[in-house]
Design an enzyme around this catalytic site. Structure first.
Site: not given
Length: 325
Positions: A68, A150, A292-293
């Site tokens: 990424q 972002y 993710g987590r």
């Protein structure tokens, strides 16, 4: 910006744990594009060499090595997340920031320099350079990070992008920076290798992006024919956001884009249980599930989930004795 042994160990654990695709953390295009001074980059040979080492190992374990890539824009130059992510001054090791406008992300954060045409060209060239380096390093999947407030998301969101030139104004103008980034990446990224885009599908603030806006954007992306999947997240552009967190809270974004824009999607957001993940796929709400987590907490979750769902999966030989637990 150079990956260390930690990065190899962290990602290797997910590959040996059975994940089908293993992504790096976001690798940044340039030094001023980092979130923190300790973040990984992909703008020099030393970074490329260490990322190549990681890609080789991931592929050797049967996972697709994926990277990424992004630019933090006005949300860069902060401290480590586990230390509060506070903004850092240049004296504290921080750095000057750029963004679509000269508006800071929040009170107390550095004011970015508004990007002119020359700066935009530099960043787009950095996207192409990162794609070239990722290809040489052996990655097989490239994702453009266009979410979470972002740089790309800053251009997309009307809450942030108040430009009056060709990179602002209506939705098409605000998407120009993203479209040019896709062009830059595809100029170096082979047509037979997949390209994903991570988007924040809603800003969760009145006047910001909505899922309807993002569906329309994804229809235009789909029409290009060079993007394979939308990784559907949300938020991050404005600190006033109000988000209700619950298991699967972002799956409706993937569902809407997949079934209204006609492009493949990935679902994210507190997907924690095997049957929960399977429901998303079986009901056609998304094409992939990103975790993710859940995988931070248990790198062997995919192997255990396969067993729970009645699938047959081979554990690494070194871990075979644990496969019954």
């Amino acid at each position: 910006g150079v990956p260390q042994d930690w990065h190899l160990a962290n990602l290797a654990a997910r590959a040996t744990g059975g994940a089908g695709i293993v992504f790096t953390e976001v690798a940044h295009l340039e030094a001023r594009g980092r979130i923190t001074p300790w973040c990984v980059g992909l703008w020099n040979d030393a970074q490329e060499a260490q990322l190549a080492r990681i890609a080789r190992f991931l592929e050797g374990q049967g996972a697709v090595p994926a990277i990424q890539v992004g630019h933090a824009g006005r949300k860069g130059s902060t401290g480590k997340p586990w230390e509060g992510s506070k903004p850092l001054s240049v004296a504290e090791g921080g750095f000057e920031l750029i963004g679509p406008t000269g508006q800071a992300w929040a009170e107390g954060y550095p004011v970015p320099t508004a990007m002119d045409a020359a700066t935009i060209a530099i960043v787009q060239a950095a996207f192409a350079d990162a794609a070239r380096r990722a290809r040489r390093a052996g990655f097989k999947l490239f994702e453009i990070h266009g979410a979470h407030g972002y740089l790309i998301h800053e251009f997309l969101s009307p809450l942030v992008n108040t430009r009056t030139d060709g990179y602002g104004g209506d939705a098409i103008g605000r998407a120009r920076f993203l479209m040019e980034a896709i062009d830059a990446v595809r100029s170096e990224w082979p047509a037979d290798l997949p390209l994903f885009i991570r988007l924040s599908c809603a800003d969760w603030v009145p006047g910001g992006l909505t899922i309807d806006d993002t569906v329309e954007l994804c229809r235009r992306i789909k029409a290009r024919g060079d993007v394979d999947l939308i990784d559907c997240s949300s938020g991050g552009a404005d600190p006033r956001q109000q988000i209700s967190f619950y298991p699967g809270y972002q799956v409706p974004f993937a569902d809407a884009i997949r079934n209204r824009a006609g492009i493949a999607t990935g679902a994210v957001g507190m997907i924690q249980a095997p049957h929960q993940a399977e429901e998303v796929l079986a009901n056609g709400r998304a094409d992939l599930v990103f975790m993710g987590r859940t995988l931070l907490a248990d790198p062997h979750w995919p192997l255990k989930a396969a067993r729970t769902l009645g699938g047959t999966v081979k554990w690494p030989d070194q871990y075979a004795r644990a496969s019954a637990f």
